[in-house]
Design a protein around this motif. Structure first.
Motif, PDB file in Angstrom:
ATOM      1  N   GLN A  61     -15.502   9.457  17.956  1.00 58.79           N
ATOM      2  CA  GLN A  61     -16.220   8.381  17.280  1.00 58.79           C
ATOM      3  C   GLN A  61     -16.451   8.706  15.803  1.00 58.79           C
ATOM      4  N   TRP A  62     -16.800   9.946  15.503  1.00 61.56           N
ATOM      5  CA  TRP A  62     -17.007  10.323  14.105  1.00 61.56           C
ATOM      6  C   TRP A  62     -15.703  10.244  13.309  1.00 61.56           C
ATOM      7  N   ILE A  63     -14.600  10.603  13.947  1.00 62.60           N
ATOM      8  CA  ILE A  63     -13.295  10.480  13.286  1.00 62.60           C
ATOM      9  C   ILE A  63     -13.009   9.011  12.976  1.00 62.60           C
ATOM     10  N   ILE A  64     -13.289   8.144  13.944  1.00 63.90           N
ATOM     11  CA  ILE A  64     -13.076   6.708  13.748  1.00 63.90           C
ATOM     12  C   ILE A  64     -13.948   6.191  12.614  1.00 63.90           C
ATOM     13  N   ILE A  65     -15.209   6.637  12.580  1.00 61.12           N
ATOM     14  CA  ILE A  65     -16.133   6.181  11.536  1.00 61.12           C
ATOM     15  C   ILE A  65     -15.670   6.649  10.152  1.00 61.12           C
ATOM     16  N   CYS A  66     -15.380   7.957  10.044  1.00 60.09           N
ATOM     17  CA  CYS A  66     -15.010   8.528   8.739  1.00 60.09           C
ATOM     18  C   CYS A  66     -13.695   7.954   8.207  1.00 60.09           C
ATOM     19  N   ALA A  67     -12.759   7.656   9.107  1.00 63.08           N
ATOM     20  CA  ALA A  67     -11.484   7.071   8.671  1.00 63.08           C
ATOM     21  C   ALA A  67     -11.575   5.560   8.538  1.00 63.08           C
ATOM     22  N   GLY A  68     -12.281   4.930   9.465  1.00 60.63           N
ATOM     23  CA  GLY A  68     -12.297   3.471   9.506  1.00 60.63           C
ATOM     24  C   GLY A  68     -13.068   2.813   8.386  1.00 60.63           C
ATOM     25  N   LEU A  69     -14.250   3.323   8.051  1.00 64.41           N
ATOM     26  CA  LEU A  69     -15.077   2.671   7.032  1.00 64.41           C
ATOM     27  C   LEU A  69     -14.384   2.590   5.678  1.00 64.41           C
ATOM     28  N   ILE A 106     -11.868   2.030  18.833  1.00 63.61           N
ATOM     29  CA  ILE A 106     -10.598   2.282  18.131  1.00 63.61           C
ATOM     30  C   ILE A 106     -10.017   0.996  17.542  1.00 63.61           C
ATOM     31  N   SER A 107     -10.383  -0.148  18.082  1.00 64.01           N
ATOM     32  CA  SER A 107      -9.767  -1.416  17.656  1.00 64.01           C
ATOM     33  C   SER A 107      -9.855  -1.673  16.146  1.00 64.01           C
ATOM     34  N   PRO A 108     -10.962  -1.340  15.442  1.00 59.92           N
ATOM     35  CA  PRO A 108     -10.963  -1.541  13.988  1.00 59.92           C
ATOM     36  C   PRO A 108      -9.867  -0.776  13.259  1.00 59.92           C
ATOM     37  N   LEU A 109      -9.571   0.448  13.728  1.00 56.14           N
ATOM     38  CA  LEU A 109      -8.478   1.200  13.106  1.00 56.14           C
ATOM     39  C   LEU A 109      -7.137   0.540  13.387  1.00 56.14           C
ATOM     40  N   ALA A 110      -6.948   0.057  14.609  1.00 51.75           N
ATOM     41  CA  ALA A 110      -5.688  -0.597  14.964  1.00 51.75           C
ATOM     42  C   ALA A 110      -5.476  -1.874  14.161  1.00 51.75           C
ATOM     43  N   ASP A 111      -6.558  -2.589  13.857  1.00 53.95           N
ATOM     44  CA  ASP A 111      -6.434  -3.846  13.109  1.00 53.95           C
ATOM     45  C   ASP A 111      -5.930  -3.632  11.686  1.00 53.95           C
ATOM     46  N   LEU A 112      -6.055  -2.422  11.180  1.00 49.19           N
ATOM     47  CA  LEU A 112      -5.584  -2.142   9.819  1.00 49.19           C
ATOM     48  C   LEU A 112      -4.075  -2.314   9.690  1.00 49.19           C
ATOM     49  N   THR A 113      -3.361  -2.257  10.818  1.00 46.35           N
ATOM     50  CA  THR A 113      -1.907  -2.452  10.767  1.00 46.35           C
ATOM     51  C   THR A 113      -1.543  -3.871  10.336  1.00 46.35           C
ATOM     52  N   MET A 114      -2.475  -4.817  10.466  1.00 49.69           N
ATOM     53  CA  MET A 114      -2.207  -6.195  10.025  1.00 49.69           C
ATOM     54  C   MET A 114      -1.840  -6.226   8.544  1.00 49.69           C
ATOM     55  N   TYR A 115      -2.563  -5.420   7.763  1.00 50.46           N
ATOM     56  CA  TYR A 115      -2.292  -5.386   6.324  1.00 50.46           C
ATOM     57  C   TYR A 115      -0.885  -4.884   6.041  1.00 50.46           C
ATOM     58  N   VAL A 116      -0.433  -3.913   6.830  1.00 53.86           N
ATOM     59  CA  VAL A 116       0.902  -3.344   6.630  1.00 53.86           C
ATOM     60  C   VAL A 116       1.973  -4.408   6.815  1.00 53.86           C
ATOM     61  N   PHE A 117       1.783  -5.287   7.815  1.00 56.43           N
ATOM     62  CA  PHE A 117       2.823  -6.246   8.162  1.00 56.43           C
ATOM     63  C   PHE A 117       2.783  -7.535   7.352  1.00 56.43           C
ATOM     64  N   ILE A 118       1.783  -7.715   6.486  1.00 57.25           N
ATOM     65  CA  ILE A 118       1.809  -8.892   5.619  1.00 57.25           C
ATOM     66  C   ILE A 118       2.274  -8.540   4.209  1.00 57.25           C
ATOM     67  N   ARG A 119       2.498  -7.269   3.964  1.00 55.64           N
ATOM     68  CA  ARG A 119       2.976  -6.830   2.661  1.00 55.64           C
ATOM     69  C   ARG A 119       4.470  -6.564   2.699  1.00 55.64           C
ATOM     70  N   LYS A 120       5.155  -6.995   1.666  1.00 57.96           N
ATOM     71  CA  LYS A 120       6.573  -6.700   1.548  1.00 57.96           C
ATOM     72  C   LYS A 120       6.724  -5.273   1.028  1.00 57.96           C
ATOM     73  N   GLY A 121       7.657  -4.544   1.622  1.00 58.17           N
ATOM     74  CA  GLY A 121       7.834  -3.172   1.176  1.00 58.17           C
ATOM     75  C   GLY A 121       8.701  -2.378   2.114  1.00 58.17           C
ATOM     76  N   ALA A 122       8.366  -1.097   2.215  1.00 56.00           N
ATOM     77  CA  ALA A 122       9.185  -0.188   3.014  1.00 56.00           C
ATOM     78  C   ALA A 122       9.204  -0.575   4.478  1.00 56.00           C
ATOM     79  N   ILE A 123       8.134  -1.242   4.952  1.00 58.78           N
ATOM     80  CA  ILE A 123       8.081  -1.608   6.364  1.00 58.78           C
ATOM     81  C   ILE A 123       9.201  -2.575   6.723  1.00 58.78           C
ATOM     82  N   ASP A 124       9.700  -3.339   5.712  1.00 60.23           N
ATOM     83  CA  ASP A 124      10.786  -4.289   5.973  1.00 60.23           C
ATOM     84  C   ASP A 124      12.050  -3.578   6.435  1.00 60.23           C
ATOM     85  N   LYS A 125      12.316  -2.393   5.867  1.00 61.23           N
ATOM     86  CA  LYS A 125      13.510  -1.650   6.280  1.00 61.23           C
ATOM     87  C   LYS A 125      13.394  -1.210   7.734  1.00 61.23           C
TER      88      LYS A 125
END
Length: 290
Positions: A33-41, A241-260
């Motif tokens: 939980q502390w890892i999630i908090i420190c990374a997620g916030l 954990i779900s808040p950390l997983a939701d951060l992937t949404m930002y990755v998939f709306i941006r054009k960039g390396a993820i397209d390859k």
């Protein structure tokens, strides 16, 4: 869901082997939980600012993603507060954020589905004002679960409300994904890279929902699951954990390396659909010539 948290934070003071194992598992739970908090916030705050820069008159999806991240931020703040004090207000606010996040996941999936299946309608109907009204409605809906808690409604009733609220979007997520995959070949106005990002978002939303939210539904509906301490702890941890997983949404709306990466993963599927579309066009053209 109150017992959901209390049972995970209670400690057994007896000095036997079972209490040692329980305390060890609780320590592990606390560390995660502390890892999630420190990374997620910090990451969520950065993601909100970054996604906000994408919001334009012709961009609707970032509006829903921003609200999703705000609901995640509420959850993270509540989990942080639980480390120092526990009370009903924090508990109710946390699950208010959980239910709001489910609602915005539905909005994101619906919006991406319309881009592919109804591109013309979506192009002329979309606007920021409409999306903001939808966001207000989504923020209000979780009160259906939160308000009964203030009137000491029966535990089974509140748990059923929670389970129904979280479970209802499941057929919608499946429908949006299947419908989008079927309509990909006909969505010629949508670039191939945009199609890949849309499919990726729909798949990620379904995976997050299935893996991280459904266990809490099972906990709410199945009495044996409530009595199983391991499942009990894991179900609540998955929600954290779900808040950390939701951060992937930002990755998939941006054009960039993820397209390859998406191009290499989805290339065969899109190439096959493009070939089928071209063959259908050739057949229709030959028929018109005849």
């Amino acid at each position: 869901m109150e017992d959901f948290y209390i049972n995970n934070t209670s400690t057994d003071t007896s000095c036997n082997c079972s209490s040692i194992n329980t305390n060890a598992s609780l320590d592990y739970f606390t560390v995660v939980q502390w890892i999630i908090i420190c990374a997620g916030l910090p990451l969520t705050l950065v993601a909100i600012v970054a996604v906000y820069s994408l919001v334009k008159n012709d961009h609707i999806a970032p509006v829903y993603i921003i609200n999703l991240l705000i609901s995640d931020l509420i959850q993270l703040c509540c989990v942080t507060a639980w480390k120092f004090v526990w009370n009903d207000i924090i508990y109710r606010t946390y699950f208010f954020g959980v239910l709001a996040s489910v609602g915005f996941m539905v909005c994101i999936s619906l919006e991406r589905y319309l881009v592919i299946t109804q591109p013309l309608w979506y192009r002329f109907r979309r606007n920021i004002k409409t999306s903001l009204i939808v966001c207000v409605v989504v923020w209000i809906l979780p009160l259906v679960y939160v308000l009964p808690l203030y009137f000491d409604v029966n535990f089974d009733i509140t748990e059923t409300i929670f389970a129904v609220f979280v479970l209802l979007p499941l057929p919608l997520f499946i429908f949006f994904l299947v419908g989008t995959l079927k309509a990909l070949s006909t969505a010629r106005s949508v670039p191939a890279d945009e199609k890949r990002r849309i499919v990726a978002i729909l798949i990620v939303v379904l995976l997050i929902y299935t893996l991280l939210f459904l266990p809490s539904v099972i906990w709410s509906l199945v009495e044996k699951a409530r009595n199983n301490r391991i499942f009990h702890s894991m179900a609540f941890l998955f929600l954290n954990i779900s808040p950390l997983a939701d951060l992937t949404m930002y990755v998939f709306i941006r054009k960039g390396a993820i397209d390859k990466l998406l191009a290499s993963m989805c290339g065969k599927m899109f190439n096959k659909q493009e070939k089928n579309s071209m063959s259908n066009d050739n057949m229709s053209a030959s028929c018109s010539e005849v």
